[in-house]
Design a protein around this motif. Structure first.
Motif, mmCIF file in Angstrom:
data_model
loop_
_atom_site.group_PDB
_atom_site.id
_atom_site.type_symbol
_atom_site.label_atom_id
_atom_site.label_comp_id
_atom_site.label_asym_id
_atom_site.label_seq_id
_atom_site.Cartn_x
_atom_site.Cartn_y
_atom_site.Cartn_z
ATOM 1 N N UNK A 272 -2.646 -2.068 1.040
ATOM 2 C CA UNK A 272 -4.079 -1.302 0.504
ATOM 3 C C UNK A 272 -3.657 -0.114 -0.152
ATOM 4 N N UNK A 273 -4.440 0.315 -1.526
ATOM 5 C CA UNK A 273 -4.027 1.785 -1.915
ATOM 6 C C UNK A 273 -5.995 2.140 -1.993
ATOM 7 N N UNK A 274 -6.057 4.028 -1.987
ATOM 8 C CA UNK A 274 -6.972 4.720 -1.308
ATOM 9 C C UNK A 274 -6.964 5.595 -2.599
ATOM 10 N N UNK A 275 -8.196 5.700 -3.322
ATOM 11 C CA UNK A 275 -8.277 6.797 -4.671
ATOM 12 C C UNK A 275 -9.177 7.104 -4.345
ATOM 13 N N UNK A 276 -9.377 8.771 -4.589
ATOM 14 C CA UNK A 276 -10.564 9.454 -4.293
ATOM 15 C C UNK A 276 -11.084 9.209 -5.495
ATOM 16 N N UNK B 169 1.212 -4.162 -9.405
ATOM 17 C CA UNK B 169 -0.345 -3.543 -9.590
ATOM 18 C C UNK B 169 -0.003 -2.494 -9.087
ATOM 19 N N UNK B 170 0.509 -1.721 -7.838
ATOM 20 C CA UNK B 170 0.873 -0.208 -8.008
ATOM 21 C C UNK B 170 1.230 0.946 -8.621
ATOM 22 N N UNK B 171 0.358 1.976 -8.949
ATOM 23 C CA UNK B 171 0.970 2.808 -9.494
ATOM 24 C C UNK B 171 1.096 4.608 -8.975
ATOM 25 N N UNK B 172 1.776 5.108 -10.183
ATOM 26 C CA UNK B 172 2.454 6.933 -9.025
ATOM 27 C C UNK B 172 1.493 6.839 -8.654
ATOM 28 N N UNK B 173 -0.091 7.318 -9.165
ATOM 29 C CA UNK B 173 -1.154 8.026 -8.628
ATOM 30 C C UNK B 173 -1.480 7.122 -6.837
ATOM 31 N N UNK C 252 -9.778 5.912 17.827
ATOM 32 C CA UNK C 252 -9.498 5.438 16.319
ATOM 33 C C UNK C 252 -9.390 6.902 16.063
ATOM 34 N N UNK C 253 -8.201 7.007 14.966
ATOM 35 C CA UNK C 253 -7.124 7.648 14.259
ATOM 36 C C UNK C 253 -7.621 7.166 12.667
ATOM 37 N N UNK C 254 -7.425 7.937 11.233
ATOM 38 C CA UNK C 254 -7.305 7.778 10.478
ATOM 39 C C UNK C 254 -6.200 6.888 9.988
ATOM 40 N N UNK C 255 -6.228 6.132 9.134
ATOM 41 C CA UNK C 255 -4.987 5.731 7.916
ATOM 42 C C UNK C 255 -3.847 6.709 7.987
ATOM 43 N N UNK C 256 -2.719 5.688 7.917
ATOM 44 C CA UNK C 256 -1.477 7.276 7.311
ATOM 45 C C UNK C 256 -1.487 6.482 5.919
ATOM 46 N N UNK C 257 -1.294 7.248 4.343
ATOM 47 C CA UNK C 257 -0.789 7.407 3.457
ATOM 48 C C UNK C 257 0.293 8.226 3.236
ATOM 49 N N UNK C 258 1.004 7.024 1.895
ATOM 50 C CA UNK C 258 2.383 7.708 1.372
ATOM 51 C C UNK C 258 1.865 7.136 0.051
ATOM 52 N N UNK C 259 2.452 8.077 -0.760
ATOM 53 C CA UNK C 259 2.772 7.959 -1.919
ATOM 54 C C UNK C 259 3.710 6.853 -2.954
ATOM 55 N N UNK C 260 3.020 6.122 -3.590
ATOM 56 C CA UNK C 260 3.941 5.201 -4.287
ATOM 57 C C UNK C 260 5.301 5.914 -4.648
ATOM 58 N N UNK C 261 6.496 5.651 -4.164
ATOM 59 C CA UNK C 261 7.868 6.141 -5.119
ATOM 60 C C UNK C 261 8.629 5.556 -6.496
ATOM 61 N N UNK C 262 7.513 4.031 -6.978
ATOM 62 C CA UNK C 262 7.561 3.848 -8.484
ATOM 63 C C UNK C 262 6.363 2.870 -8.714
ATOM 64 N N UNK C 263 6.279 2.755 -9.699
ATOM 65 C CA UNK C 263 5.551 1.544 -9.977
ATOM 66 C C UNK C 263 6.030 0.346 -9.785
ATOM 67 N N UNK C 264 4.760 -0.345 -9.274
ATOM 68 C CA UNK C 264 4.810 -1.558 -8.621
ATOM 69 C C UNK C 264 5.886 -1.817 -7.452
ATOM 70 N N UNK C 265 6.018 -0.596 -6.470
ATOM 71 C CA UNK C 265 7.249 -0.237 -5.194
ATOM 72 C C UNK C 265 5.831 -0.184 -4.326
ATOM 73 N N UNK C 266 5.836 -0.455 -3.068
ATOM 74 C CA UNK C 266 4.810 0.111 -2.109
ATOM 75 C C UNK C 266 6.465 1.269 -0.966
ATOM 76 N N UNK C 267 6.095 1.950 -0.622
ATOM 77 C CA UNK C 267 6.392 2.746 0.774
ATOM 78 C C UNK C 267 6.735 1.491 1.238
ATOM 79 N N UNK C 268 7.838 1.817 2.452
ATOM 80 C CA UNK C 268 8.408 1.708 3.684
ATOM 81 C C UNK C 268 7.046 1.085 3.782
ATOM 82 N N UNK C 269 7.488 -0.039 5.303
ATOM 83 C CA UNK C 269 6.478 -0.351 6.069
ATOM 84 C C UNK C 269 4.898 -0.001 5.621
#
Length: 701
Positions: free
Chosen positions: A408-412, A426-430, A362-379
């Motif tokens: 799936x959006x992760x926030x701290x 609903x995806x935001x830049x943060x 098992x390993x941690x999920x890979x996370x990428x930042x939202x490139x623009x509001x309402x758009x998810x990263x590739x993959x």
């Protein structure tokens, strides 16, 4: 003649079609002519000896397919990887070929005993020595390819075979001198065809038609600019001639009866080593764990089918079968894929059915930042209806707001990491979004067989119930509705205007009045026609009691809309005494919330109808939250929309006269769903009748 090119052949003295291990053998057992086979073999031998040196291995009694020496092994330089035959009928050949290679001084490598690989039948060197084409899917396993790369120190390109007629790579694929390729594209899956096109320029790809393919035109022997084969069409010979190849035909019809031709009958044993080429294999492997009632639920079969259909292969490493009827089983399965991209696709489907990564892997999920509001990263990982957990900083975090087709959006936060299912809009830049499939697991609770048989809608086992079973299904649904009502649960209903047209309005009204419905979802149309019937006794201008059109009735629905608009809302029409019966009258009287989602075709619309699609979706999601059961009544788009936003664990009942709608909802994958193919008015009538028979409230055990 003396030549630097050498082939290994085996006389056809003991050749016969004695069994069936491929489609070509069917109907040909003991129908080949030994004399004609010997004659054809000798003709091939004579042709080859004019261009190369041919060595012979002694034929053996009891192994009639030993004549097909291409399957003896794979040779590169002074190294050979011996075959591990898939079928027991051919496994007797292995020691004879091993002895021959050892006597000739080759370095011999042997694969693990249970790892099939059928030599140069499934592994063909690019004629310029740049890489090794390796087939899998029928006789050779994908997991053999890393061994080939390591032992032969060469790059391996894995190709998946899809047509059982072309069960070996060399039956449909023939690398030629100067980088040309003779092949039959339909024998491969789309991914493999893309690999071929990336490696071989279009000008050098010679695709054959089916007529040539079934005559094994690709099962040819290439020596410089000469191609020896069974037979070729004039058009194929012309195409080859235009790029400088000469075709020599030699009939091999007797061997076609066993599924072989020129290439199958030969093994090239002088393959030069290119010093600049080194080991490389894109094959990727991962180990997964499956838990639950693997056999009786069919889960293990589904998982293995997903692997194979996705272009991979598998090896069951462990299978712990539950000893008692209630015991669960577990399995550890090694999954292999020809590339990382294919592995990711396979793993995403396996995760959806509950496959788990081994704790040590098992390993941690890979996370990428939202490139623009309402758009998810590739993959980005696409969510399902099943409860999901993601691994962040070594801890598993439950995803909130589970639904289909989200990210799936992760926030701290001060309290730790929070994972939430979000729609793309609903995806935001943060937001940090989960990408790939690592560090993700879905939770599939293994129910006992007894529980599944009595509580979890077992009458819906087939997913879609035909009309002859409606009474049985209705009886079970009635008990479920009574149980939910008496336990203070929640039932949401999604309904279309067909409910009114088929006379089901009065029955749905009664369900609401008697406390069986806690939320109602629909479109503008069902409300308009319900109100039209309440005010004027018609639905779409049809008299609901007499079943005939009313003069001027086509205007009734607009008059109904106008009346409600004058009142201000449906609730105000009830308060003013204008609306005195019907589905929405009962909703207002009982305080049952409803939501109406508009569409481009709506007239008016009613003031209660939400014409903002996103607002309507959010309202739907709010109303179904916490539902124990959703009853979907003849409203395809609204039902599918609700189904997509409903997490697993909620029982779904879809009723529609159109089987396609029913199947669409059942295909969501939830075991707690059923489709009933019938007239919705009849269904509601039977449901109300059955509920009236249940005189005593449901008592929980």
């Amino acid at each position: 003649m003396t030549s630097s090119i050498r082939f290994l052949m085996c006389s056809a003295h003991h050749y016969e079609v004695d069994y069936v291990i491929n489609p070509w053998m069917e109907g040909n057992i003991h129908k080949s002519s030994r004399d004609r086979a010997l004659e054809q073999w000798q003709q091939l031998y004579n042709v080859l000896t004019q261009h190369a040196t041919v060595d012979l291995v002694k034929p053996q009694i009891g192994v009639p397919d030993m004549v097909f020496t291409a399957n003896a092994g794979l040779v590169l330089g002074d190294t050979v990887v011996l075959s591990r035959f898939f079928h027991k009928e051919r496994q007797g050949e292995e020691p004879f070929f091993k002895q021959w290679f050892e006597e000739q001084g080759y370095t011999v490598h042997e694969l693990p005993k249970d790892l099939p690989f059928e030599g140069a039948g499934d592994a063909l060197l690019d004629r310029e020595g740049r890489w090794l084409w390796a087939g899998y899917g029928f006789r050779s396993e994908l997991d053999s390819h890393p061994y080939l790369a390591k032992w032969l120190d060469i790059e391996v390109v894995s190709l998946r075979l899809m047509d059982e007629r072309f069960y070996h790579l060399d039956t449909c694929f023939c690398p030629l001198t100067d980088g040309y390729l003779l092949y039959y594209p339909p024998a491969f899956d789309a991914y493999s065809n893309r690999l071929i096109e990336m490696r071989v320029p279009e000008a050098k790809r010679i695709a054959v038609e089916e007529a040539d393919a079934v005559n094994f035109a690709c099962n040819a022997v290439n020596i410089d600019r000469t191609i020896v084969m069974n037979i070729a069409s004039d058009s194929l010979k012309d195409r080859l001639a235009k790029v400088g190849f000469e075709v020599l035909e030699t009939p091999l019809t007797e061997f076609l009866k066993a599924g072989g031709a020129a290439k199958c009958l030969t093994l090239r044993v002088t393959e030069p080593v290119e010093p600049a080429v080194h080991a490389s294999a894109a094959v990727e492997s991962r180990t997964i764990r499956l838990e639950g009632h693997l056999l009786d639920s069919g889960l293990i079969n589904r998982a293995l089918d997903l692997v194979v259909e996705g272009g991979g292969s598998f090896q069951v490493l462990n299978f712990d079968l539950g000893e008692q009827r209630q015991s669960t089983s577990s399995a550890e399965v090694k999954v292999s894929a020809p590339s990382h991209d294919v592995m990711e696709k396979i793993m995403s489907q396996l995760i959806d059915i509950g496959a788990l990564t081994l704790p040590q892997e098992a390993c941690d999920v890979r996370l990428e930042a939202v490139p623009q509001v309402g758009v998810a990263p590739d993959d980005f990982y696409v969510t399902t209806i099943y409860p999901t957990e993601v691994r962040v900083n070594g801890e598993w975090v439950k995803v909130e707001g589970q639904r289909m087709d989200g990210a799936i959006a992760i926030t701290s936060t001060a309290g730790g990491f929070v994972a939430r299912c979000k729609l793309l809009r609903d995806l935001q830049l943060e937001d940090q979004v989960v990408v790939g499939v690592e560090g993700i697991r879905t939770i599939r609770k293994p129910e006992s067989r007894d529980q599944r048989a009595t509580q979890e809608f077992s009458f819906m086992g087939a997913g879609v119930s035909s009309e002859r079973r409606v009474e049985l299904v209705v009886e079970q649904i009635a008990w479920e509705l009574r149980k939910i009502r008496d336990q203070g649960g929640k039932v949401a209903v999604t309904a279309g205007p067909v409910v009114i047209h088929t006379g089901g309005g009065e029955h749905l009204s009664r369900l609401i009045r008697e406390g069986y419905v806690q939320a109602l979802l629909g479109g503008n149309a069902i409300a308009v026609h319900d109100i039209e019937q309440s005010l004027m006794g018609t639905s779409l201008g049809m008299d609901m009691k007499r079943g005939v059109s009313v003069r001027g009735g086509h205007r009734h629905h607009l008059k109904a809309i106008n009346t409600i608009r004058r009142c201000g809302s449906i609730a105000q029409a009830v308060e003013q005494g204008i609306l005195t019966n019907g589905i929405f009258y009962e909703c207002v009287r009982k305080g049952v919330p409803f939501s109406l989602a508009g569409s481009i075709r709506d007239d008016g619309p009613l003031p209660d109808t939400k014409m903002d699609l996103l607002e309507a979706q959010a309202d739907y999601a709010r109303l179904i939250e916490g539902a124990d059961l959703i009853l979907m009544l003849s409203s395809m788009l609204h039902s599918i929309g609700v189904g997509n936003m409903t997490p697993a664990g909620v029982k779904l009942v879809c009723v529609d006269i159109n089987p396609a709608v029913v199947t669409k909802l059942s295909d969501r994958g939830s075991v707690e769903s059923v489709g009933v193919v019938t007239d919705v008015g009849l269904f509601l009538s039977l449901l109300v009748q059955q509920l009236s028979k249940l005189t005593s409230p449901y008592q929980a055990a």
